[in-house]
Design a protein around this motif. Structure first.
Motif, PDB file in Angstrom:
ATOM      1  N   ALA A  11      23.643  53.044  -2.973  1.00 52.42           N
ATOM      2  CA  ALA A  11      22.197  53.217  -2.886  1.00 52.42           C
ATOM      3  C   ALA A  11      21.891  54.127  -1.707  1.00 52.42           C
ATOM      4  CB  ALA A  11      21.514  51.865  -2.708  1.00 52.42           C
ATOM      5  N   LEU A  12      21.021  55.099  -1.903  1.00 57.93           N
ATOM      6  CA  LEU A  12      20.849  56.165  -0.922  1.00 57.93           C
ATOM      7  C   LEU A  12      19.713  55.946   0.068  1.00 57.93           C
ATOM      8  CD1 LEU A  12      21.398  59.332  -3.146  1.00 57.93           C
ATOM      9  CD2 LEU A  12      23.070  58.115  -1.731  1.00 57.93           C
ATOM     10  N   GLN A  13      19.032  54.790   0.037  1.00 65.26           N
ATOM     11  CA  GLN A  13      17.869  54.641   0.904  1.00 65.26           C
ATOM     12  C   GLN A  13      18.220  54.650   2.393  1.00 65.26           C
ATOM     13  OE1 GLN A  13      18.848  52.352  -1.313  1.00 65.26           O
ATOM     14  NE2 GLN A  13      18.753  50.272  -0.502  1.00 65.26           N
ATOM     15  N   ASP A  14      19.447  54.255   2.741  1.00 66.90           N
ATOM     16  CA  ASP A  14      19.840  54.250   4.141  1.00 66.90           C
ATOM     17  C   ASP A  14      20.743  55.425   4.512  1.00 66.90           C
ATOM     18  OD1 ASP A  14      18.419  51.936   4.817  1.00 66.90           O
ATOM     19  OD2 ASP A  14      20.022  50.659   4.038  1.00 66.90           O
ATOM     20  N   VAL A  15      20.868  56.381   3.609  1.00 63.63           N
ATOM     21  CA  VAL A  15      21.740  57.528   3.844  1.00 63.63           C
ATOM     22  C   VAL A  15      20.901  58.678   4.376  1.00 63.63           C
ATOM     23  CG1 VAL A  15      23.339  59.154   2.781  1.00 63.63           C
ATOM     24  CG2 VAL A  15      23.341  56.768   2.055  1.00 63.63           C
ATOM     25  N   TYR A  16      20.912  58.868   5.691  1.00 67.09           N
ATOM     26  CA  TYR A  16      20.177  59.974   6.315  1.00 67.09           C
ATOM     27  C   TYR A  16      20.867  60.306   7.635  1.00 67.09           C
ATOM     28  CZ  TYR A  16      18.108  56.397   9.351  1.00 67.09           C
ATOM     29  OH  TYR A  16      17.918  55.376  10.247  1.00 67.09           O
ATOM     30  N   PRO A  17      20.861  61.562   8.060  1.00 67.72           N
ATOM     31  CA  PRO A  17      21.531  61.934   9.318  1.00 67.72           C
ATOM     32  C   PRO A  17      20.874  61.256  10.516  1.00 67.72           C
ATOM     33  CG  PRO A  17      21.187  63.855   7.938  1.00 67.72           C
ATOM     34  CD  PRO A  17      20.404  62.745   7.318  1.00 67.72           C
ATOM     35  N   LYS A  18      21.724  60.726  11.402  1.00 63.16           N
ATOM     36  CA  LYS A  18      21.250  60.002  12.583  1.00 63.16           C
ATOM     37  C   LYS A  18      21.924  60.557  13.832  1.00 63.16           C
ATOM     38  CE  LYS A  18      22.695  56.249  10.558  1.00 63.16           C
ATOM     39  NZ  LYS A  18      22.811  56.742   9.190  1.00 63.16           N
ATOM     40  N   PRO A  19      21.207  60.577  14.943  1.00 59.38           N
ATOM     41  CA  PRO A  19      21.826  61.001  16.205  1.00 59.38           C
ATOM     42  C   PRO A  19      22.728  59.891  16.755  1.00 59.38           C
ATOM     43  CG  PRO A  19      19.580  60.305  16.598  1.00 59.38           C
ATOM     44  CD  PRO A  19      19.780  60.263  15.108  1.00 59.38           C
ATOM     45  N   LEU A  20      23.691  60.288  17.527  1.00 59.11           N
ATOM     46  CA  LEU A  20      24.592  59.340  18.174  1.00 59.11           C
ATOM     47  C   LEU A  20      23.884  58.749  19.397  1.00 59.11           C
ATOM     48  CD1 LEU A  20      27.539  58.303  18.004  1.00 59.11           C
ATOM     49  CD2 LEU A  20      28.178  60.179  19.515  1.00 59.11           C
ATOM     50  N   THR A  21      23.794  57.428  19.461  1.00 58.54           N
ATOM     51  CA  THR A  21      23.095  56.782  20.569  1.00 58.54           C
ATOM     52  C   THR A  21      24.029  55.837  21.316  1.00 58.54           C
ATOM     53  OG1 THR A  21      22.312  54.903  19.241  1.00 58.54           O
ATOM     54  CG2 THR A  21      20.920  56.885  19.286  1.00 58.54           C
ATOM     55  N   ASP A  22      23.714  55.600  22.584  1.00 57.38           N
ATOM     56  CA  ASP A  22      24.555  54.751  23.421  1.00 57.38           C
ATOM     57  C   ASP A  22      24.670  53.338  22.868  1.00 57.38           C
ATOM     58  OD1 ASP A  22      25.000  56.813  25.174  1.00 57.38           O
ATOM     59  OD2 ASP A  22      23.431  56.214  26.586  1.00 57.38           O
ATOM     60  N   GLU A  23      23.580  52.798  22.314  1.00 59.24           N
ATOM     61  CA  GLU A  23      23.602  51.414  21.837  1.00 59.24           C
ATOM     62  C   GLU A  23      24.642  51.228  20.737  1.00 59.24           C
ATOM     63  OE1 GLU A  23      19.603  52.641  23.270  1.00 59.24           O
ATOM     64  OE2 GLU A  23      20.849  53.340  21.601  1.00 59.24           O
ATOM     65  N   VAL A  24      24.659  52.168  19.793  1.00 64.10           N
ATOM     66  CA  VAL A  24      25.572  52.054  18.654  1.00 64.10           C
ATOM     67  C   VAL A  24      27.020  52.263  19.101  1.00 64.10           C
ATOM     68  CG1 VAL A  24      26.171  53.044  16.409  1.00 64.10           C
ATOM     69  CG2 VAL A  24      23.775  52.708  17.020  1.00 64.10           C
ATOM     70  N   ILE A  25      27.239  53.182  20.031  1.00 64.42           N
ATOM     71  CA  ILE A  25      28.596  53.409  20.544  1.00 64.42           C
ATOM     72  C   ILE A  25      29.115  52.163  21.249  1.00 64.42           C
ATOM     73  CG2 ILE A  25      30.001  54.751  22.152  1.00 64.42           C
ATOM     74  CD1 ILE A  25      28.024  57.058  21.753  1.00 64.42           C
ATOM     75  N   GLN A  26      28.297  51.594  22.127  1.00 62.01           N
ATOM     76  CA  GLN A  26      28.734  50.447  22.915  1.00 62.01           C
ATOM     77  C   GLN A  26      29.015  49.224  22.043  1.00 62.01           C
ATOM     78  OE1 GLN A  26      29.526  50.423  26.097  1.00 62.01           O
ATOM     79  NE2 GLN A  26      28.883  52.531  26.485  1.00 62.01           N
ATOM     80  N   ALA A  27      28.314  49.099  20.915  1.00 58.21           N
ATOM     81  CA  ALA A  27      28.480  47.933  20.048  1.00 58.21           C
ATOM     82  C   ALA A  27      29.691  48.039  19.130  1.00 58.21           C
ATOM     83  CB  ALA A  27      27.223  47.722  19.213  1.00 58.21           C
ATOM     84  N   ALA A  28      30.226  49.247  18.946  1.00 61.35           N
ATOM     85  CA  ALA A  28      31.305  49.452  17.977  1.00 61.35           C
ATOM     86  C   ALA A  28      32.628  48.854  18.458  1.00 61.35           C
ATOM     87  CB  ALA A  28      31.481  50.941  17.702  1.00 61.35           C
ATOM     88  N   ASP A  29      33.339  48.220  17.535  1.00 59.03           N
ATOM     89  CA  ASP A  29      34.708  47.777  17.793  1.00 59.03           C
ATOM     90  C   ASP A  29      35.700  48.883  17.455  1.00 59.03           C
ATOM     91  OD1 ASP A  29      34.093  44.954  18.454  1.00 59.03           O
ATOM     92  OD2 ASP A  29      33.438  44.874  16.361  1.00 59.03           O
ATOM     93  N   ILE A  30      35.370  49.630  16.408  1.00 57.79           N
ATOM     94  CA  ILE A  30      36.234  50.722  15.948  1.00 57.79           C
ATOM     95  C   ILE A  30      35.377  51.965  15.782  1.00 57.79           C
ATOM     96  CG2 ILE A  30      37.737  51.557  14.091  1.00 57.79           C
ATOM     97  CD1 ILE A  30      38.313  48.632  13.409  1.00 57.79           C
ATOM     98  N   VAL A  31      35.845  53.077  16.340  1.00 61.63           N
ATOM     99  CA  VAL A  31      35.168  54.360  16.184  1.00 61.63           C
ATOM    100  C   VAL A  31      36.093  55.278  15.391  1.00 61.63           C
ATOM    101  CG1 VAL A  31      34.161  56.364  17.337  1.00 61.63           C
ATOM    102  CG2 VAL A  31      33.914  54.079  18.358  1.00 61.63           C
ATOM    103  N   VAL A  32      35.609  55.741  14.245  1.00 64.10           N
ATOM    104  CA  VAL A  32      36.385  56.649  13.391  1.00 64.10           C
ATOM    105  C   VAL A  32      35.751  58.028  13.482  1.00 64.10           C
ATOM    106  CG1 VAL A  32      37.256  57.133  11.081  1.00 64.10           C
ATOM    107  CG2 VAL A  32      36.936  54.756  11.819  1.00 64.10           C
ATOM    108  N   THR A  33      36.513  59.004  13.929  1.00 64.22           N
ATOM    109  CA  THR A  33      36.007  60.368  14.058  1.00 64.22           C
ATOM    110  C   THR A  33      36.502  61.215  12.881  1.00 64.22           C
ATOM    111  OG1 THR A  33      37.891  60.979  15.470  1.00 64.22           O
ATOM    112  CG2 THR A  33      35.895  60.212  16.567  1.00 64.22           C
ATOM    113  N   LEU A  34      35.630  62.108  12.428  1.00 65.73           N
ATOM    114  CA  LEU A  34      35.947  62.962  11.285  1.00 65.73           C
ATOM    115  C   LEU A  34      35.507  64.385  11.587  1.00 65.73           C
ATOM    116  CD1 LEU A  34      34.508  60.071   9.910  1.00 65.73           C
ATOM    117  CD2 LEU A  34      35.847  61.025   8.037  1.00 65.73           C
TER     118      LEU A  34
END
Length: 210
Positions: free
Chosen positions: A136-159
């Motif tokens: 479902a595409l309702q949550d598919v939109y480009p987002k900026p990288l923010t400190d909150e999301v980085i700090q909360a991540a257990d795993i960061v996958v870079t592509l």
């Protein structure tokens, strides 16, 4: 002591969302904090989505994600794995990876994606092949990288974001060398999607509870 004034909203249509988010996070974050994060999310998205009739809605979604991530960090985690996918524009690879992991994990993983230099919109071929996969595409939109999301991540996958990708001590990092879908045929994008999906299967096998 006089209370500090609430931060100004860049768009008064955000006021309803601010009230909604403040009620949801009452007792954890002040209304001023919620409003400040919502205003910042709107401005960050406005930098890339110059003409977007859904900007107010997307700003509330981004602010919700950031508030949930911040709450997770302050509460020292919930035990549910959190995976962040990062690429340059958050319009192709990281979007496909996040959408596919969310689809396969069925709520057992908290998934986010972001771009170091987000585009205005998701690439049409990427949206097409995700729809074909049942996303479902309702949550598919480009987002900026923010400190909150980085700090909360257990795993960061870079592509493919190179030196701009975030590095936070204590996180598990993975780099998936997947081709960029920008400017290629929909057939080639399907092959990229399937390659990412294979990586998703491998990742799920390593996550607790999945």
């Amino acid at each position: 002591m006089t209370a500090s004034p609430s931060p100004a909203l860049p768009d008064q249509r955000l006021a309803t969302g601010a009230v909604r988010l403040a009620a949801r996070h009452a007792g954890h974050f002040s209304p001023e904090t919620v409003q400040r994060l919502l205003a910042d999310s709107y401005l960050r998205l406005a930098e890339t989505a110059h003409v977007n009739t859904h900007l107010v809605v997307l700003a509330e979604r981004l602010a919700t994600e950031r508030l949930n991530a911040l709450a997770h960090t302050q509460a020292a985690g919930t035990g549910i794995p959190r995976v962040l996918f990062v690429c340059s524009h958050n319009a192709g690879r990281s979007q496909m990876a996040a959408a596919l992991l969310g689809l396969r994990a069925g709520g057992r993983v908290v998934v986010s994606s972001a771009g170091t230099d987000p585009a205005a919109e998701v690439e049409p071929e990427v949206a097409q092949v995700l729809t074909e996969a049942g996303v479902a595409l309702q949550d598919v939109y480009p987002k900026p990288l923010t400190d909150e999301v980085i700090q909360a991540a257990d795993i960061v996958v870079t592509l493919g974001c190179g030196d701009a990708c975030p590095v936070v001590p204590g996180r598990r990092y993975l780099d998936w060398p997947v081709a960029d879908p920008d400017g290629v045929s929909v057939t080639a994008v399907r092959a990229i999607r399937d390659e990412i999906d294979a990586h998703i299967t491998e990742l799920l096998a390593t996550l607790p509870g999945t």
